[in-house]
Design an enzyme around this catalytic site. Structure first.
Site, PDB file in Angstrom:
ATOM      1  N   ASP A 177      42.202  38.515  42.519  1.00 49.52           N
ATOM      2  CA  ASP A 177      43.299  37.776  43.132  1.00 49.52           C
ATOM      3  C   ASP A 177      43.746  38.546  44.371  1.00 49.52           C
ATOM      4  O   ASP A 177      43.774  39.773  44.367  1.00 49.52           O
ATOM      5  CB  ASP A 177      44.427  37.674  42.087  1.00 49.52           C
ATOM      6  CG  ASP A 177      45.617  36.885  42.567  1.00 49.52           C
ATOM      7  OD1 ASP A 177      46.368  37.420  43.407  1.00 49.52           O
ATOM      8  OD2 ASP A 177      45.833  35.761  42.104  1.00 49.52           O
ATOM      9  N   ILE A 178      44.075  37.828  45.440  1.00 50.25           N
ATOM     10  CA  ILE A 178      44.561  38.476  46.667  1.00 50.25           C
ATOM     11  C   ILE A 178      46.008  38.927  46.455  1.00 50.25           C
ATOM     12  O   ILE A 178      46.869  38.135  46.053  1.00 50.25           O
ATOM     13  CB  ILE A 178      44.485  37.514  47.865  1.00 50.25           C
ATOM     14  CG1 ILE A 178      43.044  37.055  48.086  1.00 50.25           C
ATOM     15  CG2 ILE A 178      45.037  38.176  49.124  1.00 50.25           C
ATOM     16  CD1 ILE A 178      42.890  36.009  49.163  1.00 50.25           C
ATOM     17  N   GLU A 220      44.472  31.529  45.303  1.00 47.00           N
ATOM     18  CA  GLU A 220      43.876  32.752  45.857  1.00 47.00           C
ATOM     19  C   GLU A 220      43.136  33.548  44.793  1.00 47.00           C
ATOM     20  O   GLU A 220      42.872  34.742  44.959  1.00 47.00           O
ATOM     21  CB  GLU A 220      44.957  33.619  46.511  1.00 47.00           C
ATOM     22  CG  GLU A 220      45.966  34.218  45.559  1.00 47.00           C
ATOM     23  CD  GLU A 220      47.170  33.341  45.277  1.00 47.00           C
ATOM     24  OE1 GLU A 220      48.210  33.885  44.872  1.00 47.00           O
ATOM     25  OE2 GLU A 220      47.078  32.115  45.464  1.00 47.00           O
TER      26      GLU A 220
END
Length: 299
Positions: A177-178, A220
């Protein structure tokens, strides 16, 4: 996951305004990415020349959104070819991820981005079959990043679980995940956020082997299926990817954006009855990485 932008509203292309003697082709543009999922796959025949795109109601294709100008872009037919032009938009018009400065000739398969919406240009005698092929692609591919989507991920993982158990092979999954993606959108804008997602997918794709499945899980969040890979191998890859993202320079227009990812890695066990159970364990480890400082791998 990130919050989506406001819905995109698209109107049908109106009657042709060009010279009646001009040959009427079957060329079209198809929506392959949008913040409003119900518009995915919508086809717009290019009949009017020019066909204008923008936020204003007088355009043939109307898109809502702060990143779309009232008059944003237009398609013009010149002879047998269609050209794409930006008409002084604030945020620019993109063809195949490159911002255009002057009119460009469109070729079959080119991707056109106006604000948050991405169209694919289809041209030629077999436009109808191309369109149906594109609709199929939309069921398994993410239109923004051009990697697999969550639906394909689940189907592929179910197949791999059956195969690895039959042959007594290892199987691992990583989820990442960003970090602070909402902050990226808030500070740099949603177009920059889209750029980060695409660029991240591109650099990760360079490290993926043919038998591995890389997919956008949602927002994301991303996942990679690693057949015949024990947990140690998954953790090693995860650390390599984490470092590669941290060191990469994400430059969008005049901004340089710092990007890091948090990762969870899990290996299939006898207790995992379905793909969802394995993905859930990897996802829980991902959020453990986020809770304990981000930009790290948990397993």
């Amino acid at each position: 996951m990130s919050d989506f932008e406001e819905p995109t509203r698209v109107t049908t292309v109106g009657p042709a305004k060009s010279d009646p003697l001009q040959p009427k082709g079957t060329d079209c543009i198809v929506v392959i990415y949008t913040k409003q999922p119900t518009l995915l796959g919508k086809r717009f025949p290019l009949e009017a020349s020019p066909t204008r795109v923008g936020r204003g109601a007088d355009n043939e294709i109307v898109l809502d959104g702060d990143s779309v100008s009232r008059r944003h872009a237009q398609f013009d037919r010149r002879g047998e070819s269609w050209f794409l032009s930006d008409v002084g938009s604030t945020n620019g018009t993109y063809c195949n991820d490159e911002q255009i400065a002057a009119a460009v000739t469109l070729r079959n398969g080119d991707r056109v981005k106006v604000g948050p919406t991405i169209f694919k240009f289809l041209s030629g005698a077999d436009v109808e079959s191309q369109y149906h092929e594109e609709i199929y692609r939309l069921t398994i591919m993410d239109g923004l990043t051009q990697i697999y989507n969550a639906r394909y991920l689940y189907e592929a993982l179910e197949r791999e679980i059956i195969r690895c158990r039959r042959h007594e092979r290892d199987l691992s999954v990583i989820m990442f995940d960003i970090d602070y993606f909402k902050r990226i959108n808030d500070v740099h804008g949603h177009l920059a956020g889209d750029f980060v997602l695409k660029e991240l997918a591109r650099i990760i794709q360079q490290r993926i082997r043919r038998d591995e499945v890389f997919a956008r899980y949602g927002g994301e969040e991303f996942s990679i299926i690693l057949p015949e890979t024990p947990l140690e191998g998954a953790v090693s890859l995860a650390e390599t990817l984490r470092q590669r993202v941290e060191e990469h320079v994400f430059s969008f227009q005049a901004d340089t954006i710092k990007v890091t990812i948090s990762i969870g890695a899990a290996q299939l066990t006898d207790a995992d009855k379905t793909a969802n159970e394995l993905l859930k364990r990897a996802d829980e480890l991902l959020y453990q990485a986020k809770r304990t400082g981000r930009n790290r791998v948990c397993y």
